[in-house]
Enzyme design. Structure first.
Site, PDB file in Angstrom:
ATOM      1  N   TRP A  67       0.827  -1.202   0.000  1.00  0.00           N
ATOM      2  CA  TRP A  67       0.000   0.000   0.000  1.00  0.00           C
ATOM      3  C   TRP A  67       0.870   1.264   0.000  1.00  0.00           C
ATOM      4  CZ3 TRP A  67      -4.991  -0.599  -1.264  1.00  0.00           C
ATOM      5  CH2 TRP A  67      -5.623  -1.822  -1.001  1.00  0.00           C
ATOM      6  N   SER A  68       0.606   2.200   0.904  1.00  0.00           N
ATOM      7  CA  SER A  68       1.253   3.515   0.815  1.00  0.00           C
ATOM      8  C   SER A  68       2.705   3.541   1.258  1.00  0.00           C
ATOM      9  CB  SER A  68       0.461   4.551   1.616  1.00  0.00           C
ATOM     10  OG  SER A  68      -0.743   4.857   0.954  1.00  0.00           O
ATOM     11  N   THR A  69       3.228   2.443   1.768  1.00  0.00           N
ATOM     12  CA  THR A  69       4.677   2.386   1.954  1.00  0.00           C
ATOM     13  C   THR A  69       5.366   2.599   0.617  1.00  0.00           C
ATOM     14  OG1 THR A  69       4.401   0.926   3.862  1.00  0.00           O
ATOM     15  CG2 THR A  69       6.561   0.929   2.835  1.00  0.00           C
ATOM     16  N   LYS A  71       4.761   4.969  -1.366  1.00  0.00           N
ATOM     17  CA  LYS A  71       4.962   6.397  -1.602  1.00  0.00           C
ATOM     18  C   LYS A  71       6.390   6.840  -1.308  1.00  0.00           C
ATOM     19  CE  LYS A  71       0.196   8.115  -0.901  1.00  0.00           C
ATOM     20  NZ  LYS A  71      -0.574   6.884  -0.678  1.00  0.00           N
TER      21      LYS A  71
END
Length: 394
Positions: A67-69, A71
């Site tokens: 997921w947003s890791t 980013k």
């Protein structure tokens, strides 16, 4: 009792214990954690199951959507371009992406994209998950839209749009997708097991994501009723689930905010680059692609964690824990100690629990990945237990 495998330097035995306790008392299903010190792996542990039914063991090379890791990894690509002189963070986005100048965004600088201050946290028109797989359509919509708030005035977490915004700048500068440039410039030469846009050949190694416990409808409705319209757009347009992330379509897509797939070792290696450490194959201290120093110099490391102003994030709201501060692509640890006691350490969490951490002062980087998702966007109890154990070991 879950059997934890791998290696852990004696100095970091507390990390092993916390990792084991995640299985025993914090609901862990399958997971891995890796810690690098100065680019050298000192913890590399894994255990549990790669599927909900408990038929596949989690292996050393098991991949999972983080997921947003993701980013923080996308931010790394942008900072490499800055380091190479190909990207100016203070230049208008429109210099690289002319269509972006619409709707009053002519002067909006690149740094606002990285720091979630562009006011483009979500689109107003309804989207489906399938719409996210159409890169050209999504970036065209973002280029045409007007900001929800005055750009630069405060942060508002760009949960899904971040990857399209930063990723399109990367594409305009390099001519390649974020995933392709990452593979050619970083993960391929360094042997780091991480991909944005996973090849079909790797599907057999991917762990099944298990959704978090559902929040009761009335409670969830009460929370969303208090949110700014931009927050609702950012977090629910479209609504994403573990089921979406378990599909082949999701894995193949270019979603540089959401669908990085990797091992804990890979996450720790990539965030290790953000500390300025030399990272080699499998995270060993063997330098950059041609040996020698790390990919980012000292000035670049300072640039990555350049705070853009503390505030109550417009999207995540006061319920997230009061004021926070986003630097240029990652969250600062700050008074919340989200990434340990060093307030200038930084990192990024993924929905459900995963995280990457970089602490230039100690030379530490961490990657943690798992498949049983918790309900929080950030600071999952499993994460915080690992971080507390890590810093108690230093």
């Amino acid at each position: 009792m879950t059997v934890v495998r791998g290696r852990c330097d004696a100095r970091f035995e507390a990390v092993r214990k916390a990792f084991e306790e995640n299985f025993e008392s914090r609901g862990e299903l399958g997971a891995a954690v890796a810690v690098f010190a100065g680019g050298e792996p000192v913890v590399d542990l894994w255990g549990g199951w790669a599927d909900a039914a408990g038929t596949r063991e989690w292996e050393r090379d098991t991949l999972v959507n983080v997921w947003s890791t993701t980013k923080g990894v996308t931010a790394l690509v942008a900072h490499l371009l800055v380091e190479e002189g190909q990207l100016d963070l203070d230049a208008p986005v429109a210099r690289y992406w002319p269509e972006f100048a619409a709707a009053g965004k002519e002067q909006l600088p690149v740094r606002h994209l990285l720091s979630h201050r562009a006011g483009l946290a979500g689109l107003r028109e309804p989207l489906t998950v399938a719409d996210l797989y159409d890169w050209e359509s999504t970036v065209a919509r973002l280029a045409a839209t007007e900001p929800w708030w005055e750009p630069g005035s405060r942060s508002g977490y760009h949960a899904m749009t971040y990857g399209f915004l930063v990723g399109e700048v990367i594409r305009r500068v390099t001519g390649r997708t974020t995933g392709a440039y990452l593979r050619e410039r970083v993960t391929g030469p360094l042997g780091i097991d991480f991909a944005i846009g996973l090849p079909e050949s790797e599907d057999s190694r991917v762990a099944e994501l298990v959704p978090p416990q559902r929040v009761e409808g009335s409670e969830q409705s009460a929370v969303f009723a208090q949110l700014h319209p931009a927050a609702i757009a950012a977090l629910t347009n479209p609504v994403l689930s573990a089921a979406d992330a378990n599909t082949a379509e999701w894995r193949r897509a270019q979603l540089p905010a959401l669908n990085g797939h990797g091992t804990a070792r890979a996450v720790a290696a990539l965030y290790g680059i953000l500390t300025g450490a030399p990272i080699g194959p499998e995270g060993g201290p063997e330098g950059g692609p041609e040996g020698g120093p790390g990919l980012l110099g000292r000035d670049a490391v300072e640039r990555v964690r350049e705070g853009q102003g503390a505030c109550t994030d417009l999207v995540l709201g006061a319920g997230f824990g009061g004021e926070t501060e986003i630097a240029l692509g990652c969250w600062l640890s700050g008074p919340r100690r989200s990434y340990g006691p060093n307030p200038r350490a930084f990192g990024h969490d993924g929905y459900g629990g995963s995280f990457g951490l970089a602490d230039p002062e100690t030379g530490i980087s961490v990657g943690y990945v798992m498949n049983r998702m918790g309900p929080r966007i950030a600071d999952d109890p499993r994460k915080m237990a690992l971080i507390e154990a890590l810093y108690a070991s230093l």
